[in-house]
Design an enzyme around this catalytic site. Structure first.
Site, short mmCIF file in Angstrom:
data_model
loop_
_atom_site.label_atom_id
_atom_site.label_comp_id
_atom_site.label_asym_id
_atom_site.label_seq_id
_atom_site.Cartn_x
_atom_site.Cartn_y
_atom_site.Cartn_z
N LYS A 153 -36.67 -47.58 -63.96
CA LYS A 153 -37.54 -48.53 -63.26
C LYS A 153 -38.45 -47.74 -62.32
O LYS A 153 -37.96 -46.99 -61.48
CB LYS A 153 -36.70 -49.53 -62.47
N ASP A 180 -32.87 -56.37 -59.80
CA ASP A 180 -31.91 -57.25 -60.47
C ASP A 180 -32.63 -58.14 -61.49
O ASP A 180 -32.13 -58.37 -62.59
CB ASP A 180 -31.19 -58.13 -59.45
#
Length: 316
Positions: free
Chosen positions: A226, A258
């Site tokens: 990410k 998340d």
């Protein structure tokens, strides 16, 4: 107990106190009570997308614990394996936003969740789950929690579930050496590894493609990096794929990782190719930061599809 869950996840969810507007906590006249936890955020995100998810954790047998349980249940997440502990409190954290800086203050030492052990739930709960999602937050809470996460990963693999692991490094919980050692220990049990570029730089001093390949060589079949505003990168079947981030006005950055992880898992569960999984994950991360709260603004499947299709609703 719900059967045939798509994803089961385990970890600590706490009560969150947040002022109604940006500024220092000391000047806040009131706090809004919310909940927050990386694992429950992911379970809620998946449930909203129409997938079945279960969350496991320890909560105090107290009013804050009931608040947490009620909020998660209300999102359609299975909580049949949650344990209530009489002698331990439910964790609490406070958050303030000063300019673009978000600061968090944890009050979780000695919490119910920090006593989570291998008997937290029946290993049969893993049966028929397609993924079991774990994070690097839980093992940082205590030695018992560390052992629990390793046990959960082992039991999940034995049951035929794929283990998804998000590094989720928290510097306020443990040091880089401890965190790195744990990640390297669990890697052989992991099918899907998710990590942020800031995390890999903090733990290993690297975030390049070669390093991603090195991580994959230690066990995971897929490694996803990410990279925030730079998008994301995935190594799948020895092929490196990249996808740019979506441009949105950032309101609240908490919970974006998340949401991203939930999007990537949803892509798997919908049998999407890897590049499309990345696109869905980036979209979920973007939708998360565009609204206040860890999970409150997460979309349902129609809203996600509309965002991906660049549809605009008048809202009336």
């Amino acid at each position: 107990m719900q059967e045939n869950l798509d994803v089961i996840t385990a970890g600590e969810t706490m009560v969150l106190g947040v002022p109604p507007r940006p500024g220092r906590l000391r000047h806040a006249g009131s706090l809004e009570l919310k909940i927050g936890g990386a694992e429950s955020n992911l379970a809620i995100a998946l449930s909203r997308l129409g997938l079945s998810a279960g969350w496991v954790g320890y909560l105090g047998d107290d009013e804050p614990g009931q608040l947490v349980l009620d909020r998660i249940r209300a999102e359609g997440v299975d909580t049949s394996q949650v344990c209530r502990i009489e002698e331990r409190p439910t964790g609490l954290y406070l958050r303030e936003q000063i300019g673009t800086d978000v600061r968090v203050y944890y009050y979780r030492l000695g919490s119910a969740a920090s006593t989570m052990q291998r008997d937290a739930f029946d290993a049969d709960y893993f049966s028929d789950a397609r993924f079991v999602h774990l994070t690097g937050i839980t093992p940082a809470l205590s030695e018992d929690c560390r052992a629990f996460v390793l046990w959960a990963a082992r039991e999940a693999r034995a049951s035929g579930a794929r283990v998804s692991f998000d590094v989720n490094y928290r510097s306020k919980l443990w040091g880089t050496d401890e965190a790195r050692e744990f990640v390297e220990e669990i890697l052989p049990k992991v099918y899907l590894l998710l990590a942020g570029d800031e995390e890999t730089r903090a733990l290993w001093g690297r975030d390049d493609e070669g390093f991603v390949r090195e991580l994959a060589g230690r066990g995971p079949e897929e490694v996803v990096l990410k990279r925030g505003g730079a998008g994301s990168l995935a190594l799948v079947e020895d092929e490196v794929l990249e996808h740019p981030a979506f441009t949105v006005a950032e309101v609240d950055p908490v919970g974006a990782g998340d949401a991203f992880a939930a999007g990537y898992l949803a892509g798997h569960l919908w049998n999407m190719p890897a590049e499309e999984r990345l696109r869905v994950a980036n979209a979920m991360g973007a939708l998360s930061v565009a609204t206040l709260g860890d999970y409150e603004g997460l979309p349902d499947r129609d809203e996600l599809r509309a965002f991906l299709d660049d549809e605009r609703s008048l809202g009336r």
